[in-house]
Write a protein that holds these residues in place. Sequence first.
Motif, PDB file in Angstrom:
ATOM      1  N   HIS A  99     -26.911  -8.799 -21.584  1.00  0.00           N
ATOM      2  CA  HIS A  99     -28.285  -8.944 -22.073  1.00  0.00           C
ATOM      3  C   HIS A  99     -29.240  -8.052 -21.287  1.00  0.00           C
ATOM      4  O   HIS A  99     -30.116  -7.401 -21.875  1.00  0.00           O
ATOM      5  CB  HIS A  99     -28.711 -10.410 -21.969  1.00  0.00           C
ATOM      6  N   GLN A 100     -29.070  -8.013 -19.970  1.00  0.00           N
ATOM      7  CA  GLN A 100     -29.930  -7.171 -19.141  1.00  0.00           C
ATOM      8  C   GLN A 100     -29.711  -5.692 -19.435  1.00  0.00           C
ATOM      9  O   GLN A 100     -30.644  -4.889 -19.399  1.00  0.00           O
ATOM     10  CB  GLN A 100     -29.663  -7.461 -17.661  1.00  0.00           C
ATOM     11  N   ALA A 101     -28.465  -5.316 -19.741  1.00  0.00           N
ATOM     12  CA  ALA A 101     -28.174  -3.910 -20.036  1.00  0.00           C
ATOM     13  C   ALA A 101     -28.906  -3.447 -21.295  1.00  0.00           C
ATOM     14  O   ALA A 101     -29.296  -2.277 -21.404  1.00  0.00           O
ATOM     15  CB  ALA A 101     -26.666  -3.715 -20.197  1.00  0.00           C
ATOM     16  N   LEU A 102     -29.104  -4.368 -22.249  1.00  0.00           N
ATOM     17  CA  LEU A 102     -29.839  -4.002 -23.466  1.00  0.00           C
ATOM     18  C   LEU A 102     -31.317  -3.772 -23.193  1.00  0.00           C
ATOM     19  O   LEU A 102     -31.991  -3.074 -23.959  1.00  0.00           O
ATOM     20  CB  LEU A 102     -29.681  -5.095 -24.530  1.00  0.00           C
ATOM     21  N   GLN A 103     -31.837  -4.358 -22.102  1.00  0.00           N
ATOM     22  CA  GLN A 103     -33.252  -4.187 -21.775  1.00  0.00           C
ATOM     23  C   GLN A 103     -33.501  -2.908 -20.991  1.00  0.00           C
ATOM     24  O   GLN A 103     -34.643  -2.481 -20.845  1.00  0.00           O
ATOM     25  CB  GLN A 103     -33.748  -5.383 -20.941  1.00  0.00           C
ATOM     26  N   ALA A 104     -32.438  -2.310 -20.452  1.00  0.00           N
ATOM     27  CA  ALA A 104     -32.612  -1.110 -19.627  1.00  0.00           C
ATOM     28  C   ALA A 104     -33.059   0.054 -20.488  1.00  0.00           C
ATOM     29  O   ALA A 104     -32.576   0.234 -21.612  1.00  0.00           O
ATOM     30  CB  ALA A 104     -31.301  -0.769 -18.910  1.00  0.00           C
ATOM     31  N   PRO A 105     -33.992   0.885 -19.980  1.00  0.00           N
ATOM     32  CA  PRO A 105     -34.419   2.071 -20.741  1.00  0.00           C
ATOM     33  C   PRO A 105     -33.279   3.062 -20.876  1.00  0.00           C
ATOM     34  O   PRO A 105     -32.441   3.204 -19.983  1.00  0.00           O
ATOM     35  CB  PRO A 105     -35.572   2.638 -19.910  1.00  0.00           C
ATOM     36  N   VAL A 106     -33.235   3.733 -22.006  1.00  0.00           N
ATOM     37  CA  VAL A 106     -32.184   4.713 -22.285  1.00  0.00           C
ATOM     38  C   VAL A 106     -32.738   6.111 -22.074  1.00  0.00           C
ATOM     39  O   VAL A 106     -33.772   6.454 -22.628  1.00  0.00           O
ATOM     40  CB  VAL A 106     -31.677   4.573 -23.734  1.00  0.00           C
ATOM     41  N   PRO A 107     -32.103   6.952 -21.233  1.00  0.00           N
ATOM     42  CA  PRO A 107     -32.577   8.327 -21.062  1.00  0.00           C
ATOM     43  C   PRO A 107     -32.644   9.056 -22.394  1.00  0.00           C
ATOM     44  O   PRO A 107     -31.818   8.837 -23.280  1.00  0.00           O
ATOM     45  CB  PRO A 107     -31.527   8.952 -20.131  1.00  0.00           C
ATOM     46  N   LYS A 108     -33.618   9.953 -22.508  1.00  0.00           N
ATOM     47  CA  LYS A 108     -33.850  10.662 -23.767  1.00  0.00           C
ATOM     48  C   LYS A 108     -32.632  11.441 -24.215  1.00  0.00           C
ATOM     49  O   LYS A 108     -32.309  11.513 -25.395  1.00  0.00           O
ATOM     50  CB  LYS A 108     -35.042  11.602 -23.605  1.00  0.00           C
ATOM     51  N   THR A 109     -31.930  12.032 -23.266  1.00  0.00           N
ATOM     52  CA  THR A 109     -30.761  12.847 -23.620  1.00  0.00           C
ATOM     53  C   THR A 109     -29.611  12.004 -24.111  1.00  0.00           C
ATOM     54  O   THR A 109     -28.652  12.526 -24.646  1.00  0.00           O
ATOM     55  CB  THR A 109     -30.302  13.662 -22.406  1.00  0.00           C
TER      56      THR A 109
END
Length: 578
Positions: free
Chosen positions: A283-293
């Motif tokens: 669940h926490q991993a889904l909240q992490a921002p994803v780098p643009k690349t």
Amino acid sequence: MLQPGQRLDDYRIESLFASGGMGEIYLAEEVSLNRQVAIKVIRPEAIRYPDSEDAQKVTKLFRREATAIARLNHPYVLPLYRFGEATLDGIPLMYMVMPYCQEKSLTDWMQTHAKTVLSPQEVDYILRQAAEALQYAHDLGVIHLDVKPSNFLVRYRADDASKLNLQLADFGVAKLTATTGMSQTVRGSLEYMAPEQWEGSPVFATDQYALATMIYKFLTGQAPFKGTGFEQLWHQHRYMQPQPPSTINPNIPPSVDNVLLRAMAKNPSERFPSVMAFAEAYHQALQAPVPKTERAEIPKTERVEMPKTEYAPFYQTLMISPEEASRGTYRTITLPSGEQLPVSVPPGAYSGQVINIPRQNGPSVFVSLQVPTMQTPPPPPPPLSTPRPGPSPTPGPNRNMRYVLAGLALLLIIGGIIVGVSVNNSNNQHNAQATATAQANQQAQATIDAQSTVDAQATIDAQATIDAQATAQAAFPDVRGSYSGTYQDATSSSPLQMALNINQENGQSITGDCTIGTSKFTIQNGTVDSSGNIQFSINAMVNSANVVITFNGTAQSSRGWQGTFSDTNNDQGTWSVS
């Protein structure tokens, strides 16, 4: 098999719902309450020998499942209404009564809704319910050991996966950790089994591994391991690392990769401390921002740009010895997060050197090397010569004579020095030659001793190998040849013809083929012991699924074997050949 309209105590049979390894599941009506229920029935007498060890094992497994479910009272665990024994038309039956879920299993729901892949957010909702059910069972000492989509039932109709209400079912192979003397037989579904379960030593983290495998399949549409047989799947589960799911489905955030791969670690101690910790990390991993690349493709008309995340580098110090710095080494450091990071130190490293380790989904790590050096203090300076105080010399009439004597003394000193240097050089040359000669003799002798040791050890090893081979050949009887007999499945009324062609190459190991009916199979993992008893397995397709059948045979006084077999679906029977 029960027929529609038959009564089993207060339950009227309506239809056959499903069949499994230990019996059948029927849709029935509970007459007194006018409600539909599911009844799981086992027939101990269906086994050829009701009082046999095999029949007792099946009955024990059925009772164990009822005991496990009875201990659990949780909204995400399918409850047990009743457990009992009855006689129907003179036939003894053992049964369990549970709620009837009209939507059937999660596997059925996926097929009905033409789903092969779920979104990370839909999976988050399913994972939370599954983890809560398993955590509750673990807290009460129950390990499920068969976590897979078909064992999660859907309670209510729902077209959206994020609105599903699930219940964990089928504790048929569950292990109660408080019990003792349990069988080490490997049971479960091969596609989802953790390495330790293959080896008959499951722990609570075994369910976490299976749940992570199920989530992996929901996210990618494919299983992490795709072996076609028992041995291939075992090898992949035991030794191979699964492909990061984000490389299969670009809609998966890369932050999810580390969570799933940790939950599927080969060593149970390297997984999350609990199944709920795994669900929370996802669940926490889904909240992490994803780098643009590395952003996911968002299926909308208007493209939404994900914010670019800049990671600050992480610094760590690594202490190595002067020898490691000189020749190079390979070390592993532990980050504060618990991640193990390999570090390759090149030859000729020096103190203060910084090694940059880039990471795909996290900050780079800069490792600063520290190499301790041995400091030798400099020698103390020589003492200063201080002239003694005294009266000043007074020139006299013998002053010239003093100069002459001083000159002669100086000549004598110089001559002595020259002679001493010459003698010393001669001695040094002689000593060096003697030392070199001694070292050469020692090296030659060491070479002779070493070669003698190698020759002697080679002779000993060769003799030991010959002796071991001779002992092995003598220890195991010769069982090569062709044999024929019968194969009797517990669920079949008539036996099948069975034939064995056995080769024996190196004592204990046997190979060959096994024919049952008209189907021929390759013998795998075959062994014979010193008493002539054999064991082997074959891979067979049963109802479009791969099944491993293991045979154990006791040598007969004449020729051949008689014994039992069992497969990974818990089906059993007897066989004999001569």
